[in-house]
Design a protein around this motif. Structure first.
Motif, PDB file in Angstrom:
ATOM      1  N   ILE A  48     -35.782 -58.350 -17.975  1.00  0.00           N
ATOM      2  CA  ILE A  48     -35.847 -57.586 -16.720  1.00  0.00           C
ATOM      3  C   ILE A  48     -36.015 -58.520 -15.528  1.00  0.00           C
ATOM      4  O   ILE A  48     -35.395 -58.334 -14.474  1.00  0.00           O
ATOM      5  N   GLY A  49     -36.864 -59.544 -15.699  1.00  0.00           N
ATOM      6  CA  GLY A  49     -37.047 -60.518 -14.614  1.00  0.00           C
ATOM      7  C   GLY A  49     -35.777 -61.292 -14.318  1.00  0.00           C
ATOM      8  O   GLY A  49     -35.462 -61.572 -13.161  1.00  0.00           O
ATOM      9  N   GLY A  50     -35.044 -61.650 -15.368  1.00  0.00           N
ATOM     10  CA  GLY A  50     -33.783 -62.366 -15.166  1.00  0.00           C
ATOM     11  C   GLY A  50     -32.753 -61.529 -14.443  1.00  0.00           C
ATOM     12  O   GLY A  50     -32.013 -62.031 -13.587  1.00  0.00           O
ATOM     13  N   ILE A  51     -32.714 -60.244 -14.763  1.00  0.00           N
ATOM     14  CA  ILE A  51     -31.765 -59.354 -14.091  1.00  0.00           C
ATOM     15  C   ILE A  51     -32.166 -59.143 -12.640  1.00  0.00           C
ATOM     16  O   ILE A  51     -31.334 -59.191 -11.735  1.00  0.00           O
ATOM     17  N   SER A  52     -33.455 -58.930 -12.391  1.00  0.00           N
ATOM     18  CA  SER A  52     -33.895 -58.637 -11.029  1.00  0.00           C
ATOM     19  C   SER A  52     -33.824 -59.861 -10.114  1.00  0.00           C
ATOM     20  O   SER A  52     -33.576 -59.723  -8.918  1.00  0.00           O
ATOM     21  N   PHE A  53     -34.043 -61.058 -10.646  1.00  0.00           N
ATOM     22  CA  PHE A  53     -33.969 -62.275  -9.825  1.00  0.00           C
ATOM     23  C   PHE A  53     -32.594 -62.944  -9.886  1.00  0.00           C
ATOM     24  O   PHE A  53     -32.417 -64.039  -9.357  1.00  0.00           O
ATOM     25  N   LYS A  54     -31.638 -62.289 -10.524  1.00  0.00           N
ATOM     26  CA  LYS A  54     -30.260 -62.751 -10.636  1.00  0.00           C
ATOM     27  C   LYS A  54     -30.180 -64.174 -11.202  1.00  0.00           C
ATOM     28  O   LYS A  54     -29.489 -65.045 -10.675  1.00  0.00           O
ATOM     29  N   VAL A  55     -30.899 -64.379 -12.302  1.00  0.00           N
ATOM     30  CA  VAL A  55     -30.851 -65.654 -13.013  1.00  0.00           C
ATOM     31  C   VAL A  55     -29.623 -65.645 -13.919  1.00  0.00           C
ATOM     32  O   VAL A  55     -29.200 -64.581 -14.394  1.00  0.00           O
ATOM     33  N   ASN A  56     -29.064 -66.809 -14.149  1.00  0.00           N
ATOM     34  CA  ASN A  56     -27.895 -66.922 -15.018  1.00  0.00           C
ATOM     35  C   ASN A  56     -28.208 -66.286 -16.379  1.00  0.00           C
ATOM     36  O   ASN A  56     -29.260 -66.525 -16.956  1.00  0.00           O
TER      37      ASN A  56
END
Length: 151
Positions: A48-56
């Motif tokens: 969820i954090g990766g999706i919300s912070f637009k991480v690769n």
């Protein structure tokens, strides 16, 4: 031995288990699942954090794979700790209820009384009469007691 053979052997073993073995597997399975909840939640937070912070997405996948591999070895180590059962045979002298599901059983094995602090599996001892001969498998690390036989 292939995966299919291992599954067939495991399935056949589960069908021929005795009552105490099923009880032990049930208790250990619940304890291992409790240990696995934290890594699963951590993996969801990373996703969820990766999706919300637009991480690769490859980085998120890599971190989740690292968490999964670490969890595998952690669960394997914990499950080995749960496998160390020691058998006790003797007369049940007393059973005291300490907490909600915690018991203290005193078993007289020969001339020495043995005090067993039971966190899991103590509800089986409630129906056992005083001075009745019992056979118990006990794990000191996890405080699991499995009542094998009573006479």
């Amino acid at each position: 031995m292939g995966f299919k053979d291992k599954f067939a052997e495991s399935f056949a073993r589960s069908k021929t288990m005795t009552g105490p073995e099923k009880k032990a597997n049930e208790i250990m399975g619940k304890l291992i699942m409790k240990k696995a909840i934290a890594p699963i939640v951590l993996m969801l937070i990373v996703l969820i954090g990766g999706i919300s912070f637009k991480v690769n997405s490859w980085v998120v996948l890599g971190v989740n794979l690292l968490i999964a591999v670490g969890t595998y070895f952690y669960i394997k180590k914990v499950s080995e700790k749960f496998q160390n059962f020691k058998p006790y045979v003797g007369n049940l002298i007393s059973l005291e209820k300490k907490g909600k599901n915690e018991y203290v059983a005193i078993i007289k094995q020969g001339k020495m009384p043995i005090k067993l602090e039971i966190a899991y599996g103590g509800e089986d001892f409630v129906n056992v009469k005083k001075n009745q001969l019992v056979q118990v498998s006990y794990n000191h690390d996890a405080k699991i007691a499995i009542l094998v036989t009573k006479q």
